[in-house]
Design a protein around this motif. Structure first.
Motif, PDB file in Angstrom:
ATOM      1  N   UNK A 325       0.810  -1.221   0.000  1.00 13.23           N
ATOM      2  CA  UNK A 325       0.000   0.000   0.000  1.00 13.23           C
ATOM      3  C   UNK A 325       0.841   1.267   0.000  1.00 13.23           C
ATOM      4  N   UNK A 326       1.873   1.332   0.834  1.00 17.03           N
ATOM      5  CA  UNK A 326       2.654   2.552   0.953  1.00 17.03           C
ATOM      6  C   UNK A 326       3.383   2.875  -0.346  1.00 17.03           C
ATOM      7  N   UNK A 327       3.944   1.838  -0.979  1.00 19.42           N
ATOM      8  CA  UNK A 327       4.620   2.056  -2.257  1.00 19.42           C
ATOM      9  C   UNK A 327       3.626   2.422  -3.351  1.00 19.42           C
ATOM     10  N   UNK A 328       2.516   1.746  -3.388  1.00 16.29           N
ATOM     11  CA  UNK A 328       1.517   2.044  -4.416  1.00 16.29           C
ATOM     12  C   UNK A 328       1.012   3.478  -4.284  1.00 16.29           C
ATOM     13  N   UNK A 329       0.820   3.936  -3.055  1.00 17.01           N
ATOM     14  CA  UNK A 329       0.348   5.297  -2.813  1.00 17.01           C
ATOM     15  C   UNK A 329       1.328   6.334  -3.339  1.00 17.01           C
ATOM     16  N   UNK A 330       2.628   6.040  -3.262  1.00 13.91           N
ATOM     17  CA  UNK A 330       3.650   6.997  -3.689  1.00 13.91           C
ATOM     18  C   UNK A 330       4.210   6.674  -5.072  1.00 13.91           C
ATOM     19  N   UNK A 331       3.579   5.748  -5.776  1.00 13.20           N
ATOM     20  CA  UNK A 331       4.031   5.361  -7.109  1.00 13.20           C
ATOM     21  C   UNK A 331       3.523   6.342  -8.152  1.00 13.20           C
ATOM     22  N   UNK A 332       3.864   6.066  -9.407  1.00 10.85           N
ATOM     23  CA  UNK A 332       3.429   6.918 -10.520  1.00 10.85           C
ATOM     24  C   UNK A 332       2.003   6.581 -10.966  1.00 10.85           C
ATOM     25  N   UNK A 333       1.337   5.731 -10.224  1.00  9.73           N
ATOM     26  CA  UNK A 333      -0.011   5.267 -10.577  1.00  9.73           C
ATOM     27  C   UNK A 333      -0.980   6.384 -10.985  1.00  9.73           C
ATOM     28  N   UNK A 334      -1.127   7.494 -10.206  1.00 12.20           N
ATOM     29  CA  UNK A 334      -2.111   8.510 -10.612  1.00 12.20           C
ATOM     30  C   UNK A 334      -1.698   9.315 -11.835  1.00 12.20           C
TER      31      UNK A 334
END
Length: 399
Positions: A325-334
């Motif tokens: 979760x923490x990595x996904x939240x700070x990833x380039x996803x958005x």
């Protein structure tokens, strides 16, 4: 100075404190907060984010050369009481306006207050009692023209871009709000003779020396984290040539420490007229997103290069979704839409920036004889900083 708690603002604040310590001057920071103590804590929290040497140096300078006022640039009179505002109008010698709501997803209507009204309030302060030169931190996104091409550094933005279309495209609202700020300052210069220096920055990268000093929410940091965490990258982020080979390309970003020193040095030199600098790394050096991946691989990060771009993008998106979760939240996803297609391969920066580079070369900026190239050590520092922040594992892995 406004925006001293922002990512670039903290380094502008430090650079100005270094300069003012030599002359016995004072830096007055206007920062949001219920009172001066809370406003001061916002700046301290931005500084105390990874490197003890930075914190110690900042405190030593701030104790003698800084005053903090609680205010809000989007409010009338900057949110200050009238006696305080009048004191500033009478005594301030230079205004550095770096405060802005930097959000590339919000529409212009939501950025109008902090970014446009805030600049109008700065103009009000700058022309009251006596003229005070303004250093305005803008964005290189202002330079892009709808039909193609870019606004030069010596061109009146009102003539080159008399109106802007509002739409839902990426960063349209932010770019338009900074364009509006430039228009306001041009008007103030023409009507009142207000001296203005505009600095249009592109991506402001991590500080090249102080640990932990990177802008976690920005697109570049998110991409570096995502590439290492997922362990996959495209063969090239740019369009391949007719033979299917990588082409020379370029990335325009500059380290935060250079950007702050350049803006502070050049901004302090201009006391009349209206000058604009496109603050860009213009080198035709084939240092690009592809080169950054090369450097990551050379540093031991197991990153697989995917030949087909669409295949990479699909796998990349799936791999990001499976991150903790923490990595996904700070990833380039958005921001994945920015990578929907390979970018054009350009060997150097597009907006003209010859005046900025010439000014840097002649200014005698501390530690910099020229606009710097991006380096492998800076990319390595990104990974070290992300590990320090707990966003990447202590050793290279596949997420």
């Amino acid at each position: 100075m406004t925006g001293a708690n922002g990512f670039l603002g903290r380094f502008l604040c430090l650079a100005w404190l270094e300069r003012l310590a030599r002359t016995g001057g004072t830096l007055i920071c206007i920062t949001r907060g219920a009172d001066p103590a809370e406003a001061r804590q916002r700046i301290v929290a931005a500084i105390d984010s990874g490197d003890e040497n930075l914190s110690v140096r900042f405190r030593a300078l701030a104790d003698d050369h800084r005053e903090v006022l609680a205010g809000d640039v989007g409010d009338p009179y900057l949110g200050l009481d009238r006696p305080t505002w009048s004191r500033l109008a009478d005594s301030v010698d230079l205004i550095v306006h770096s405060a802005a709501l930097v959000n590339h997803m919000l529409p212009y209507s939501q950025l109008f207050g902090p970014n446009v009204v805030g600049t109008a309030e700065i103009v009000r302060l700058a022309i009251t009692a006596r003229l005070k030169p303004v250093d305005y931190i803008s964005t290189v996104a202002v330079t892009a023209l709808p039909g193609g091409g870019f606004i030069g550094e010596d061109v009146d933005v009102r003539a080159a871009s008399p109106s802007r279309a509002l739409d839902a495209s990426y960063a349209n609202g932010y770019a338009t709000s900074k364009w509006a700020g430039e228009v306001l300052l041009r008007e103030a210069h023409d009507l009142c003779g207000l001296p203005v220096t505009v600095f249009r920055s592109d991506m402001i990268l991590a500080h090249s020396r102080y640990a932990g000093q990177l802008n976690v929410p920005d697109m570049f940091t998110r991409l570096m984290l995502s590439l290492v965490a997922t362990g996959i990258a495209p063969r090239s982020f740019y369009r391949l040539d007719a033979a299917g080979h990588r082409q020379r390309a370029h990335y325009d970003g500059l380290p935060a420490d250079f950007t702050a020193e350049a803006i502070t040095t050049l901004g302090a030199q201009v006391t009349g007229g209206f000058r604009t600098f496109n603050v860009l790394n213009t080198h035709d050096d084939d240092i690009s997103l592809d080169r950054f991946v090369d450097w990551l691989v050379a540093s031991g990060h197991p990153i697989e290069r995917i030949d087909d771009y669409d295949d990479w993008l699909a796998r990349f998106e799936a791999a990001i979704e499976s991150l903790p979760d923490n990595q996904r939240q700070h990833s380039v996803r958005p921001l994945l839409s920015a990578y929907a297609h390979p970018a054009p391969a350009r060997p150097e920066a597009q907006p003209p920036s010859e005046q900025f580079r010439a000014a840097v070369q002649s200014a005698g900026i501390d530690g910099f004889a020229d606009v710097p190239h991006l380096t492998e050590s800076l990319i390595d520092k990104y990974i070290a900083d992300l590990r320090r922040l707990g966003l990447l594992a202590a050793s290279p892995s596949h997420g």
